[in-house]
Write a protein that holds these residues in place. Structure first.
Motif, PDB file in Angstrom:
ATOM      1  N   ALA A 393      37.008  96.796  43.430  1.00 26.55           N
ATOM      2  CA  ALA A 393      36.631  95.870  42.645  1.00 26.55           C
ATOM      3  C   ALA A 393      36.107  94.757  43.374  1.00 26.55           C
ATOM      4  CB  ALA A 393      37.496  95.652  41.548  1.00 26.55           C
ATOM      5  N   PHE A 394      36.655  94.618  44.488  1.00 27.39           N
ATOM      6  CA  PHE A 394      36.115  93.246  45.203  1.00 27.39           C
ATOM      7  C   PHE A 394      36.663  93.292  46.845  1.00 27.39           C
ATOM      8  CE2 PHE A 394      40.301  90.838  46.006  1.00 27.39           C
ATOM      9  CZ  PHE A 394      41.098  91.619  45.003  1.00 27.39           C
ATOM     10  N   ALA A 395      36.119  92.557  47.530  1.00 27.63           N
ATOM     11  CA  ALA A 395      36.330  92.589  49.074  1.00 27.63           C
ATOM     12  C   ALA A 395      37.273  91.315  49.201  1.00 27.63           C
ATOM     13  CB  ALA A 395      35.285  92.677  49.816  1.00 27.63           C
ATOM     14  N   VAL A 396      37.928  91.222  50.332  1.00 31.83           N
ATOM     15  CA  VAL A 396      38.708  90.224  50.811  1.00 31.83           C
ATOM     16  C   VAL A 396      38.075  90.104  52.308  1.00 31.83           C
ATOM     17  CG1 VAL A 396      40.895  89.070  51.902  1.00 31.83           C
ATOM     18  CG2 VAL A 396      40.876  90.251  49.644  1.00 31.83           C
ATOM     19  N   TYR A 397      37.909  88.759  52.661  1.00 32.14           N
ATOM     20  CA  TYR A 397      37.009  88.449  53.932  1.00 32.14           C
ATOM     21  C   TYR A 397      37.446  87.005  54.501  1.00 32.14           C
ATOM     22  CZ  TYR A 397      33.707  85.106  51.565  1.00 32.14           C
ATOM     23  OH  TYR A 397      33.214  84.017  50.977  1.00 32.14           O
ATOM     24  N   ASP A 398      37.239  86.829  55.693  1.00 40.15           N
ATOM     25  CA  ASP A 398      37.504  85.688  56.338  1.00 40.15           C
ATOM     26  C   ASP A 398      36.171  84.896  56.507  1.00 40.15           C
ATOM     27  OD1 ASP A 398      36.145  87.516  58.039  1.00 40.15           O
ATOM     28  OD2 ASP A 398      37.357  87.317  59.796  1.00 40.15           O
ATOM     29  N   LYS A 399      35.083  85.649  56.979  1.00 38.08           N
ATOM     30  CA  LYS A 399      33.766  84.830  56.905  1.00 38.08           C
ATOM     31  C   LYS A 399      32.594  85.796  56.926  1.00 38.08           C
ATOM     32  CE  LYS A 399      33.010  83.937  61.883  1.00 38.08           C
ATOM     33  NZ  LYS A 399      33.680  84.990  62.595  1.00 38.08           N
ATOM     34  N   ILE A 400      31.487  85.039  56.247  1.00 45.41           N
ATOM     35  CA  ILE A 400      30.199  85.910  56.368  1.00 45.41           C
ATOM     36  C   ILE A 400      29.784  86.106  57.629  1.00 45.41           C
ATOM     37  CG2 ILE A 400      27.914  85.976  55.297  1.00 45.41           C
ATOM     38  CD1 ILE A 400      28.765  84.835  52.915  1.00 45.41           C
ATOM     39  N   ALA A 401      29.600  87.392  58.159  1.00 44.14           N
ATOM     40  CA  ALA A 401      29.106  87.529  59.380  1.00 44.14           C
ATOM     41  C   ALA A 401      27.692  87.731  59.398  1.00 44.14           C
ATOM     42  CB  ALA A 401      29.581  88.740  60.100  1.00 44.14           C
ATOM     43  N   TYR A 402      27.017  88.108  58.671  1.00 43.22           N
ATOM     44  CA  TYR A 402      25.600  88.391  58.454  1.00 43.22           C
ATOM     45  C   TYR A 402      25.025  88.708  57.245  1.00 43.22           C
ATOM     46  CZ  TYR A 402      26.485  93.426  58.947  1.00 43.22           C
ATOM     47  OH  TYR A 402      26.991  94.705  58.940  1.00 43.22           O
ATOM     48  N   ILE A 403      23.817  88.819  56.900  1.00 47.11           N
ATOM     49  CA  ILE A 403      23.187  89.326  55.651  1.00 47.11           C
ATOM     50  C   ILE A 403      22.467  90.478  55.987  1.00 47.11           C
ATOM     51  CG2 ILE A 403      23.505  87.189  54.379  1.00 47.11           C
ATOM     52  CD1 ILE A 403      20.285  87.011  54.497  1.00 47.11           C
ATOM     53  N   LYS A 404      22.163  91.251  54.890  1.00 43.55           N
ATOM     54  CA  LYS A 404      21.158  92.515  55.057  1.00 43.55           C
ATOM     55  C   LYS A 404      20.471  92.621  53.648  1.00 43.55           C
ATOM     56  CE  LYS A 404      23.325  96.874  56.718  1.00 43.55           C
ATOM     57  NZ  LYS A 404      24.221  97.728  56.485  1.00 43.55           N
ATOM     58  N   ILE A 405      19.334  92.978  53.605  1.00 39.05           N
ATOM     59  CA  ILE A 405      18.426  93.228  52.487  1.00 39.05           C
ATOM     60  C   ILE A 405      18.631  94.721  51.846  1.00 39.05           C
ATOM     61  CG2 ILE A 405      16.228  92.866  51.544  1.00 39.05           C
ATOM     62  CD1 ILE A 405      15.381  90.839  53.417  1.00 39.05           C
ATOM     63  N   LEU A 406      18.857  94.775  50.835  1.00 36.32           N
ATOM     64  CA  LEU A 406      18.757  96.024  50.275  1.00 36.32           C
ATOM     65  C   LEU A 406      17.725  96.004  49.162  1.00 36.32           C
ATOM     66  CD1 LEU A 406      22.564  97.150  49.744  1.00 36.32           C
ATOM     67  CD2 LEU A 406      20.929  97.672  51.443  1.00 36.32           C
ATOM     68  N   PRO A 407      16.903  97.298  48.858  1.00 39.64           N
ATOM     69  CA  PRO A 407      16.890  98.296  49.772  1.00 39.64           C
ATOM     70  C   PRO A 407      16.164  97.980  51.089  1.00 39.64           C
ATOM     71  CG  PRO A 407      15.113  98.753  48.236  1.00 39.64           C
ATOM     72  CD  PRO A 407      16.050  97.384  47.833  1.00 39.64           C
ATOM     73  N   ASP A 408      16.459  98.815  52.224  1.00 37.28           N
ATOM     74  CA  ASP A 408      15.985  98.288  53.508  1.00 37.28           C
ATOM     75  C   ASP A 408      14.465  98.472  53.552  1.00 37.28           C
ATOM     76  OD1 ASP A 408      16.253 100.801  53.871  1.00 37.28           O
ATOM     77  OD2 ASP A 408      17.249 100.757  55.764  1.00 37.28           O
ATOM     78  N   ALA A 409      14.029  99.366  52.519  1.00 33.00           N
ATOM     79  CA  ALA A 409      12.477  99.589  52.438  1.00 33.00           C
ATOM     80  C   ALA A 409      12.306  99.897  51.239  1.00 33.00           C
ATOM     81  CB  ALA A 409      12.125 100.683  53.495  1.00 33.00           C
ATOM     82  N   SER A 410      11.164  99.507  50.657  1.00 33.91           N
ATOM     83  CA  SER A 410      10.842  99.483  49.063  1.00 33.91           C
ATOM     84  C   SER A 410       9.193  99.824  49.010  1.00 33.91           C
ATOM     85  CB  SER A 410      11.400  98.555  48.381  1.00 33.91           C
ATOM     86  OG  SER A 410      11.223  98.933  46.985  1.00 33.91           O
ATOM     87  N   MET A 411       8.813 100.235  47.814  1.00 30.02           N
ATOM     88  CA  MET A 411       7.326 100.357  47.504  1.00 30.02           C
ATOM     89  C   MET A 411       7.200  99.650  46.178  1.00 30.02           C
ATOM     90  SD  MET A 411       5.400 103.957  47.570  1.00 30.02           S
ATOM     91  CE  MET A 411       5.537 104.479  45.991  1.00 30.02           C
ATOM     92  N   ALA A 412       5.886  99.049  46.026  1.00 28.34           N
ATOM     93  CA  ALA A 412       5.561  98.260  44.954  1.00 28.34           C
ATOM     94  C   ALA A 412       3.994  99.192  44.769  1.00 28.34           C
ATOM     95  CB  ALA A 412       5.456  97.080  44.887  1.00 28.34           C
ATOM     96  N   ARG A 413       3.599  98.966  43.286  1.00 29.89           N
ATOM     97  CA  ARG A 413       2.425  99.273  43.163  1.00 29.89           C
ATOM     98  C   ARG A 413       1.472  98.432  42.336  1.00 29.89           C
ATOM     99  NH1 ARG A 413       1.627 104.695  43.665  1.00 29.89           N
ATOM    100  NH2 ARG A 413       3.533 105.938  43.707  1.00 29.89           N
ATOM    101  N   LEU A 414       0.278  97.955  42.749  1.00 27.83           N
ATOM    102  CA  LEU A 414      -0.533  97.070  42.338  1.00 27.83           C
ATOM    103  C   LEU A 414      -0.978  97.390  40.880  1.00 27.83           C
ATOM    104  CD1 LEU A 414      -3.269  97.196  45.348  1.00 27.83           C
ATOM    105  CD2 LEU A 414      -1.391  95.359  44.883  1.00 27.83           C
ATOM    106  N   GLY A 415      -1.109  96.403  39.976  1.00 28.36           N
ATOM    107  CA  GLY A 415      -1.442  96.689  38.653  1.00 28.36           C
ATOM    108  C   GLY A 415      -1.949  95.524  37.778  1.00 28.36           C
ATOM    109  N   GLY A 416      -1.699  95.639  36.633  1.00 26.66           N
ATOM    110  CA  GLY A 416      -2.067  94.621  35.734  1.00 26.66           C
ATOM    111  C   GLY A 416      -3.468  94.688  35.051  1.00 26.66           C
ATOM    112  N   THR A 417      -4.242  95.178  35.478  1.00 30.95           N
ATOM    113  CA  THR A 417      -5.717  95.607  34.985  1.00 30.95           C
ATOM    114  C   THR A 417      -5.774  96.708  33.970  1.00 30.95           C
ATOM    115  OG1 THR A 417      -6.609  94.713  36.940  1.00 30.95           O
ATOM    116  CG2 THR A 417      -8.005  95.520  35.203  1.00 30.95           C
TER     117      THR A 417
END
Ligand code: HEC
Length: 543
Positions: A393-417
């Motif tokens: 349910a949760f984590a216990v930690y001392d300090k934040i060491a680094y951040i990561k972006i998820l997903p590490d690769a993604s795709m989007a599609r142009l649109g709207g017209t």
């Protein structure tokens, strides 16, 4: 026995598609209510066993993958059946060998381009100059006849990819299986009526808790649902009402609608006025797992886990993803049937963490004041309330060491017209170094999403294409909104003097202001491409 039909077992979606093809090509005339009856009949009599569906349920859940190679069970289906559609469609069917032959023939007959992949006749690599001969077989003027190109197999064993796929499928996915025979004998519609506790997660919006009330509909396999949820981070709540159909005794397809807003929300990930549901009912009919999804490409969704609410107190989870050691904070615990005399000691968060006080309480939410002792080991913990536990349910930690972006690769599609935009949601996840104290090792502990500053940087693939000016924009909650599709007059001309589309590939960047003025950075790779103009979807199955 019916020719073809009796030799196929598949998902409601594929049966729906087959019916549509009969309507489109063969002049079948059906009223919608007849089509619904037929779909239920076929799913009950020529469906898939739960064990056969489970590994491929992501297909019904409309999950987006950037790469499906890890979903392909055998090399025989690689570079063949996954070229035009998801491998999910291939894995959600069972046929006789003879019917697999017919499936291939259907492809070759209806989609001539399929031949290039399934039974290629033209060599796929450069041909050597073939010697030519003059020939006049009918006695007329001689003409140049190139020697017939030798068949150049695309496989080293000389076999056609289609034949290798048939070979594999007729063994691995045969018409008759012990799983189906057993399921068919005991299949019934489980009693889903009652209240269910929801634990969910939406990328970019975080944890979702709530209840789903299911009632009987007009038919035995039809249900009416009312969903009330709360986003733990923002406190935003939603109420939707809907209808679900249970296929094959375990496979829920539903659709729920909420209050219609006058204007579409600025963030399409919030307040869906309608979403679709694919849920898998467990064998004991006490849990439902799946996804509620919406968006032009179903790219928005909540991973949903429902547990039947009985008379005992139930704990779903807490608002906090992690607690720092040492610290004191207020967190919310979500669940059902919290007793009126709820006491701090009823909760167990493990050694070194104590609930000091219950600040507020309703039967489904309790605000707890939590005290975390110094020097606790870094790790993931469960939390329990009486006999009910929320795992990991949760984590216990001392300090934040680094951040990561998820997903590490993604795709989007142009649109709207003319096409819908495909949005891409990113999250910045904080990590602690873990017991070994080193960053980026296997024992690192995820601490949940953090608020970051978002941006884009050029991914240098084509010099001077200035992708970041054209592909679209990132907002401050990690949502990428793609630009319009179609040629953009403002974008550099191609060699043929036409302006190009707004496509491109970029780095998505996040920076997080850590303790003591430190700045942590991460990046993810984003491809922004053109719309899908022909889309495979069978939304009728949930209506
Ligand atoms: C050239 C593109 C292409 C390739 C390659 C391809 N498919 Fe398909 N497949 C399609 C299309 C298009 C449809 C939808 C047919 C329709 O709408 O009527 C389809 C439909 C299907 C269906 C649904 C059944 C049905 O009757 O509609 C199955 C199952 C399937 N394909 C399996 C396969 C397998 C197995 C392979 C590999 C041996 C394969 N496909 C390779 C394009 C392809």
């Amino acid at each position: 026995m019916m020719r073809r039909i009796s030799y196929i077992r598949t998902s409601p979606e594929v049966w729906e598609q087959i019916m549509k093809r009969m309507i489109r090509l063969n002049g079948l005339v059906l009223k919608p209510e007849e089509a619904r009856d037929i779909l239920r009949y076929l799913s009950a009599n020529n469906g898939l066993a739960p064990e056969e569906t489970k590994p491929v349920f992501w297909e019904a859940e409309h999950r987006l993958f950037r790469d499906q190679t890890d979903k392909i069970p055998a090399d025989a289906l690689q570079h063949t059946c996954n070229y035009c559609h998801t491998i999910g469609r291939v894995l959600t069917q069972r046929r006789t060998r003879d019917d697999y032959e017919k499936l291939i023939n259907m492809h070759l007959g209806l989609f001539p381009g399929a031949e290039n992949t399934l039974r290629p006749r033209r060599p796929s690599r450069l041909q050597e100059a073939a010697p030519v001969a003059y020939s006049a077989p009918t006695g007329s003027n001689p003409a140049v006849v190139p020697a017939a190109a030798p068949a150049v197999p695309v496989r080293t064993d000389g076999k056609y990819p289609a034949d290798v796929a048939i070979e594999y499928l007729s063994k691995a996915q045969p018409l008759i299986t012990p799983e189906w025979t057993a399921w068919k004998a005991m299949m019934r519609t489980p009693k889903l009526e009652g209240k269910w506790l929801l634990t969910g997660y939406q990328q970019g919006k975080g944890r979702v808790f709530g209840t789903v009330t299911i009632e009987r509909g007009t038919a035995p396999d039809e249900f009416i649902s009312k969903t009330e949820i709360e986003y733990a981070t923002s406190g935003a709540s939603l109420t939707l009402t809907g209808k679900g159909i249970l296929y094959t005794g375990y496979s829920w397809r539903g659709r729920s609608t909420g209050p219609k807003s006058a204007a579409p929300p600025a963030d399409p990930g919030t307040n869906p006025s309608e979403w679709r549901e694919a849920l898998f009912v467990s064998r004991d009919a006490n849990t439902l797992d799946g996804r509620w999804f919406w968006g032009g490409y179903e790219e928005f969704g909540i991973d949903a886990h429902l547990v039947r609410i009985g008379s005992q107190p139930l704990l779903a989870g807490i608002s906090a993803y992690s607690l720092q050691s040492p610290s004191t904070s207020e967190i919310r615990a979500y669940g059902a049937n919290f007793p009126a005399d709820l006491k701090p000691g009823d909760f167990d968060l493990g050694t070194g963490i104590s609930v000091k006080r219950i600040v507020k309480r309703t039967p489904s939410v309790a605000t707890l004041e939590v005290d975390v002792s110094p020097k606790l080991g870094v790790g993931i913990r469960d939390i329990s309330l009486g006999r009910s536990a929320a795992e990991r349910a949760f984590a216990v930690y001392d300090k934040i060491a680094y951040i990561k972006i998820l997903p590490d690769a993604s795709m989007a599609r142009l649109g709207g017209t003319i096409a819908a935009k495909q949005y891409a949601q990113f999250e910045a996840i904080a990590y602690a170094a873990g017991p070994d104290g080193k960053n980026q090792t296997a024992d690192d502990v995820p601490l949940g999403p953090v608020t970051a500053h978002w941006g884009m940087e050029e991914f240098v693939s084509t010099p001077d294409d200035d992708d970041i000016k054209f592909v679209g924009s990132m907002n401050d909650s990690g949502l990428f909104t793609p630009n319009m599709e179609g040629p953009n007059p403002a974008r550099k001309k191609q060699s043929n003097n036409y302006p190009t589309n707004n496509w491109g590939d970029v780095w998505v960047t996040a920076s997080y202001d850590g303790a003591g003025g430190s700045s942590m950075k991460a990046r993810s790779y984003l491809v922004v491409t053109i719309p899908i103009y022909v889309k495979y979807d069978q939304p009728e199955v949930d209506q």
